[in-house]
Design an enzyme around this catalytic site. Structure first.
Site, PDB file in Angstrom:
ATOM      1  N   ASP A   1      58.421   3.083 -34.727  1.00  0.00           N
ATOM      2  CA  ASP A   1      58.303   3.752 -33.437  1.00  0.00           C
ATOM      3  C   ASP A   1      59.664   4.117 -32.862  1.00  0.00           C
ATOM      4  O   ASP A   1      59.808   5.134 -32.192  1.00  0.00           O
ATOM      5  CB  ASP A   1      57.561   2.842 -32.447  1.00  0.00           C
ATOM      6  CG  ASP A   1      56.067   2.781 -32.752  1.00  0.00           C
ATOM      7  OD1 ASP A   1      55.602   3.567 -33.597  1.00  0.00           O
ATOM      8  OD2 ASP A   1      55.379   1.943 -32.155  1.00  0.00           O
ATOM      9  N   GLY A   2      60.677   3.291 -33.133  1.00  0.00           N
ATOM     10  CA  GLY A   2      62.017   3.590 -32.631  1.00  0.00           C
ATOM     11  C   GLY A   2      62.553   4.891 -33.199  1.00  0.00           C
ATOM     12  O   GLY A   2      63.249   5.645 -32.505  1.00  0.00           O
TER      13      GLY A   2
ATOM     14  N   GLU B   1      58.446   4.406 -21.433  1.00  0.00           N
ATOM     15  CA  GLU B   1      58.495   3.858 -20.082  1.00  0.00           C
ATOM     16  C   GLU B   1      59.870   4.001 -19.459  1.00  0.00           C
ATOM     17  O   GLU B   1      60.873   4.248 -20.147  1.00  0.00           O
ATOM     18  CB  GLU B   1      58.099   2.381 -20.073  1.00  0.00           C
ATOM     19  CG  GLU B   1      59.183   1.430 -20.561  1.00  0.00           C
ATOM     20  CD  GLU B   1      59.073   1.071 -22.009  1.00  0.00           C
ATOM     21  OE1 GLU B   1      60.109   0.708 -22.600  1.00  0.00           O
ATOM     22  OE2 GLU B   1      57.965   1.141 -22.576  1.00  0.00           O
TER      23      GLU B   1
END
Length: 222
Positions: free
Chosen positions: A75-76, A147
């Site tokens: 995901d990074g 986020e």
């Protein structure tokens, strides 16, 4: 059906590889954690090279102006690629091959890379939008796929929270987390936030170590 003609590959922590060979076979056993990391990156490089070799048969590699960005990692790596092409988000699609620890944002496992190539070649895919956060400060503007956190681990913060210019509450604690639907499975989840469909156009506000007493009572204490 949308047929894409230009692509780019982003591999684990933005290492880019430009080769056209593929190696199949076991790697030598690593002797240390450093060698293990090097072996992993070598495997990721080989996977990227194989992807490029196959895709070059019907697409062209264009790192500056791609229509499709393929990430190899976790995901990074997906988050890094979105930020790298943040000024072209209206014209670029992203797809991830999972080789990392987390894979909430990836669509294919590394063993399925040939399926990815076939899907791209046949146009057998759907493109859907994910919602981002625009974060404006006094100096700059940023985007966030997962986020935004206002956090201070050294001392408590007192934050007045407004939504659409309407006062909501005064919060006291370490900080606040504002997450997108895509980010609901990230830091938001560890704070007790809800997991929601990634396509939902909603945001979540979660408290980080809130302090609740008679002077400060926020939604987290209700």
């Amino acid at each position: 059906m949308i047929i894409m003609h230009k692509y780019a590959i982003i591999i684990f922590y933005s290492f880019l590889f430009h080769a056209n060979a593929w190696f199949i076979g076991p790697l030598p056993a690593p002797r240390s954690s450093l060698n293990s990391n090097a072996s992993e990156r070598y495997c990721f490089a080989l996977l990227a090279e194989s992807l490029k070799s196959h895709l070059n048969e019907f697409m062209s590699y264009d790192e500056k102006n791609p229509e499709l960005v393929i990430t190899v990692g976790g995901d990074g790596t997906v988050l890094h690629s979105v930020h790298q092409y943040r000024h072209q988000l209206d014209t670029v699609a992203f797809v991830g091959i999972h080789t990392g620890t987390l894979g909430f944002l990836t669509d294919y496992q590394k063993e399925e890379y040939l399926d990815l190539i076939a899907d791209i070649k046949m146009g057998d895919y759907h493109i859907y939008n994910r919602h981002l956060l625009d974060v404006m400060t006094n100096k700059d503007t940023y985007i966030a796929l997962n986020e935004l956190r206002l956090e201070n681990n050294m001392r408590s913060q007192v934050l007045d929270v407004y939504i659409n210019d309407e006062f909501l509450e005064t919060f006291r604690g370490n900080g606040l987390c504002v997450s997108t639907a895509s980010g609901s499975t990230a830091y938001n989840k560890s704070l007790g936030g809800a997991v929601v469909c990634s396509g939902a156009g909603i945001m979540q506000l979660s408290e980080i170590a809130g302090i609740h007493h008679n002077a400060y009572r926020s939604l987290g204490s209700s």
